[in-house]
Write a protein that holds these residues in place. Structure first.
Motif, PDB file in Angstrom:
ATOM      1  N   ALA A   1       9.668   8.608  -3.687  1.00  6.22           N
ATOM      2  CA  ALA A   1      10.015   8.791  -5.099  1.00  6.22           C
ATOM      3  C   ALA A   1      11.477   8.432  -5.351  1.00  6.22           C
ATOM      4  O   ALA A   1      11.793   7.729  -6.317  1.00  6.22           O
ATOM      5  CB  ALA A   1       9.730  10.228  -5.524  1.00  6.22           C
ATOM      6  N   VAL A   2      12.357   8.896  -4.488  1.00  5.40           N
ATOM      7  CA  VAL A   2      13.786   8.594  -4.659  1.00  5.40           C
ATOM      8  C   VAL A   2      14.031   7.098  -4.484  1.00  5.40           C
ATOM      9  O   VAL A   2      14.795   6.486  -5.247  1.00  5.40           O
ATOM     10  CB  VAL A   2      14.633   9.432  -3.678  1.00  5.40           C
ATOM     11  N   GLY A   3      13.374   6.502  -3.499  1.00  2.52           N
ATOM     12  CA  GLY A   3      13.514   5.052  -3.305  1.00  2.52           C
ATOM     13  C   GLY A   3      12.992   4.260  -4.495  1.00  2.52           C
ATOM     14  O   GLY A   3      13.599   3.264  -4.911  1.00  2.52           O
ATOM     15  N   GLY A   4      11.887   4.700  -5.067  1.00  6.63           N
ATOM     16  CA  GLY A   4      11.350   4.030  -6.255  1.00  6.63           C
ATOM     17  C   GLY A   4      12.291   4.140  -7.436  1.00  6.63           C
ATOM     18  O   GLY A   4      12.506   3.166  -8.165  1.00  6.63           O
ATOM     19  N   CYS A   5      12.864   5.318  -7.621  1.00 15.87           N
ATOM     20  CA  CYS A   5      13.829   5.500  -8.720  1.00 15.87           C
ATOM     21  C   CYS A   5      15.065   4.624  -8.522  1.00 15.87           C
ATOM     22  O   CYS A   5      15.591   4.042  -9.474  1.00 15.87           O
ATOM     23  CB  CYS A   5      14.228   6.966  -8.828  1.00 15.87           C
TER      24      CYS A   5
ATOM     25  N   ALA B   1       9.581  -5.778  -8.148  1.00 17.21           N
ATOM     26  CA  ALA B   1       8.184  -5.458  -7.855  1.00 17.21           C
ATOM     27  C   ALA B   1       8.021  -3.969  -7.541  1.00 17.21           C
ATOM     28  O   ALA B   1       7.102  -3.315  -8.055  1.00 17.21           O
ATOM     29  CB  ALA B   1       7.692  -6.309  -6.680  1.00 17.21           C
ATOM     30  N   VAL B   2       8.908  -3.427  -6.722  1.00 18.46           N
ATOM     31  CA  VAL B   2       8.837  -1.991  -6.395  1.00 18.46           C
ATOM     32  C   VAL B   2       9.086  -1.158  -7.646  1.00 18.46           C
ATOM     33  O   VAL B   2       8.434  -0.133  -7.865  1.00 18.46           O
ATOM     34  CB  VAL B   2       9.838  -1.645  -5.274  1.00 18.46           C
ATOM     35  N   ALA B   3      10.017  -1.587  -8.498  1.00 19.36           N
ATOM     36  CA  ALA B   3      10.289  -0.867  -9.739  1.00 19.36           C
ATOM     37  C   ALA B   3       9.071  -0.875 -10.653  1.00 19.36           C
ATOM     38  O   ALA B   3       8.734   0.150 -11.267  1.00 19.36           O
ATOM     39  CB  ALA B   3      11.488  -1.484 -10.451  1.00 19.36           C
ATOM     40  N   THR B   4       8.374  -1.991 -10.727  1.00 19.48           N
ATOM     41  CA  THR B   4       7.170  -2.075 -11.554  1.00 19.48           C
ATOM     42  C   THR B   4       6.088  -1.141 -11.028  1.00 19.48           C
ATOM     43  O   THR B   4       5.460  -0.415 -11.808  1.00 19.48           O
ATOM     44  CB  THR B   4       6.648  -3.524 -11.585  1.00 19.48           C
ATOM     45  N   VAL B   5       5.898  -1.125  -9.722  1.00 22.83           N
ATOM     46  CA  VAL B   5       4.900  -0.227  -9.127  1.00 22.83           C
ATOM     47  C   VAL B   5       5.271   1.227  -9.405  1.00 22.83           C
ATOM     48  O   VAL B   5       4.411   2.051  -9.731  1.00 22.83           O
ATOM     49  CB  VAL B   5       4.774  -0.498  -7.611  1.00 22.83           C
ATOM     50  N   THR B   6       6.547   1.549  -9.293  1.00 23.53           N
ATOM     51  CA  THR B   6       7.001   2.915  -9.543  1.00 23.53           C
ATOM     52  C   THR B   6       6.751   3.322 -10.991  1.00 23.53           C
ATOM     53  O   THR B   6       6.254   4.425 -11.264  1.00 23.53           O
ATOM     54  CB  THR B   6       8.502   3.044  -9.221  1.00 23.53           C
ATOM     55  N   LEU B   7       7.070   2.450 -11.934  1.00 22.02           N
ATOM     56  CA  LEU B   7       6.871   2.765 -13.348  1.00 22.02           C
ATOM     57  C   LEU B   7       5.386   2.888 -13.695  1.00 22.02           C
ATOM     58  O   LEU B   7       4.997   3.767 -14.474  1.00 22.02           O
ATOM     59  CB  LEU B   7       7.550   1.707 -14.215  1.00 22.02           C
ATOM     60  N   VAL B   8       4.564   2.030 -13.121  1.00 21.98           N
ATOM     61  CA  VAL B   8       3.124   2.107 -13.368  1.00 21.98           C
ATOM     62  C   VAL B   8       2.556   3.407 -12.792  1.00 21.98           C
ATOM     63  O   VAL B   8       1.736   4.075 -13.446  1.00 21.98           O
ATOM     64  CB  VAL B   8       2.398   0.871 -12.787  1.00 21.98           C
ATOM     65  N   ALA B   9       2.988   3.780 -11.597  1.00 19.48           N
ATOM     66  CA  ALA B   9       2.518   5.028 -10.995  1.00 19.48           C
ATOM     67  C   ALA B   9       2.931   6.228 -11.845  1.00 19.48           C
ATOM     68  O   ALA B   9       2.144   7.156 -12.048  1.00 19.48           O
ATOM     69  CB  ALA B   9       3.072   5.168  -9.581  1.00 19.48           C
ATOM     70  N   GLY B  10       4.147   6.205 -12.368  1.00 18.83           N
ATOM     71  CA  GLY B  10       4.594   7.291 -13.243  1.00 18.83           C
ATOM     72  C   GLY B  10       3.771   7.384 -14.511  1.00 18.83           C
ATOM     73  O   GLY B  10       3.435   8.483 -14.971  1.00 18.83           O
ATOM     74  N   GLU B  11       3.437   6.240 -15.073  1.00 17.34           N
ATOM     75  CA  GLU B  11       2.608   6.232 -16.284  1.00 17.34           C
ATOM     76  C   GLU B  11       1.206   6.760 -16.003  1.00 17.34           C
ATOM     77  O   GLU B  11       0.642   7.496 -16.812  1.00 17.34           O
ATOM     78  CB  GLU B  11       2.540   4.814 -16.862  1.00 17.34           C
ATOM     79  N   LEU B  12       0.643   6.400 -14.864  1.00 14.32           N
ATOM     80  CA  LEU B  12      -0.680   6.907 -14.494  1.00 14.32           C
ATOM     81  C   LEU B  12      -0.666   8.423 -14.312  1.00 14.32           C
ATOM     82  O   LEU B  12      -1.598   9.112 -14.731  1.00 14.32           O
ATOM     83  CB  LEU B  12      -1.166   6.231 -13.218  1.00 14.32           C
ATOM     84  N   VAL B  13       0.390   8.943 -13.715  1.00 12.67           N
ATOM     85  CA  VAL B  13       0.499  10.398 -13.546  1.00 12.67           C
ATOM     86  C   VAL B  13       0.600  11.076 -14.907  1.00 12.67           C
ATOM     87  O   VAL B  13      -0.036  12.103 -15.152  1.00 12.67           O
ATOM     88  CB  VAL B  13       1.714  10.748 -12.661  1.00 12.67           C
ATOM     89  N   ARG B  14       1.392  10.498 -15.817  1.00 15.23           N
ATOM     90  CA  ARG B  14       1.527  11.073 -17.161  1.00 15.23           C
ATOM     91  C   ARG B  14       0.195  11.077 -17.896  1.00 15.23           C
ATOM     92  O   ARG B  14      -0.163  12.059 -18.549  1.00 15.23           O
ATOM     93  CB  ARG B  14       2.551  10.296 -17.980  1.00 15.23           C
ATOM     94  N   ARG B  15      -0.537   9.988 -17.817  1.00 12.58           N
ATOM     95  CA  ARG B  15      -1.835   9.910 -18.510  1.00 12.58           C
ATOM     96  C   ARG B  15      -2.836  10.898 -17.939  1.00 12.58           C
ATOM     97  O   ARG B  15      -3.586  11.530 -18.681  1.00 12.58           O
ATOM     98  CB  ARG B  15      -2.402   8.498 -18.422  1.00 12.58           C
TER      99      ARG B  15
END
Length: 64
Positions: free
Chosen positions: A13-17, A33-47
């Motif tokens: 999580a810290v590395g993604g941030c 690419a890692v930033a995009t994956v991190t943001l998508v994962a965060g959005e999925l958790v929120r949904r």
């Protein structure tokens, strides 16, 4: 065992941030690419949290 798994999740999580911040400042392709994956994962958790909250009915209303 569980502690090491939680530590691994924390490191990811810290590395993604860090990659999100770095990509915002013009990082390389792999950082973006890692930033995009991190943001998508965060959005999925929120949904999923929103859907879970919608499914739970409040019992505080006194409807017995």
């Amino acid at each position: 065992m569980i502690g090491s798994v939680l530590l691994g999740v924390l490191v990811l999580a810290v590395g993604g941030c860090a990659c999100v911040v770095w990509a915002g400042r013009g990082g390389s392709r792999w950082v973006r690419a890692v930033a995009t994956v991190t943001l998508v994962a965060g959005e999925l958790v929120r949904r999923s949290e929103r859907k879970r909250r919608r499914g739970v009915k409040s019992t505080a209303g006194g409807d017995d």
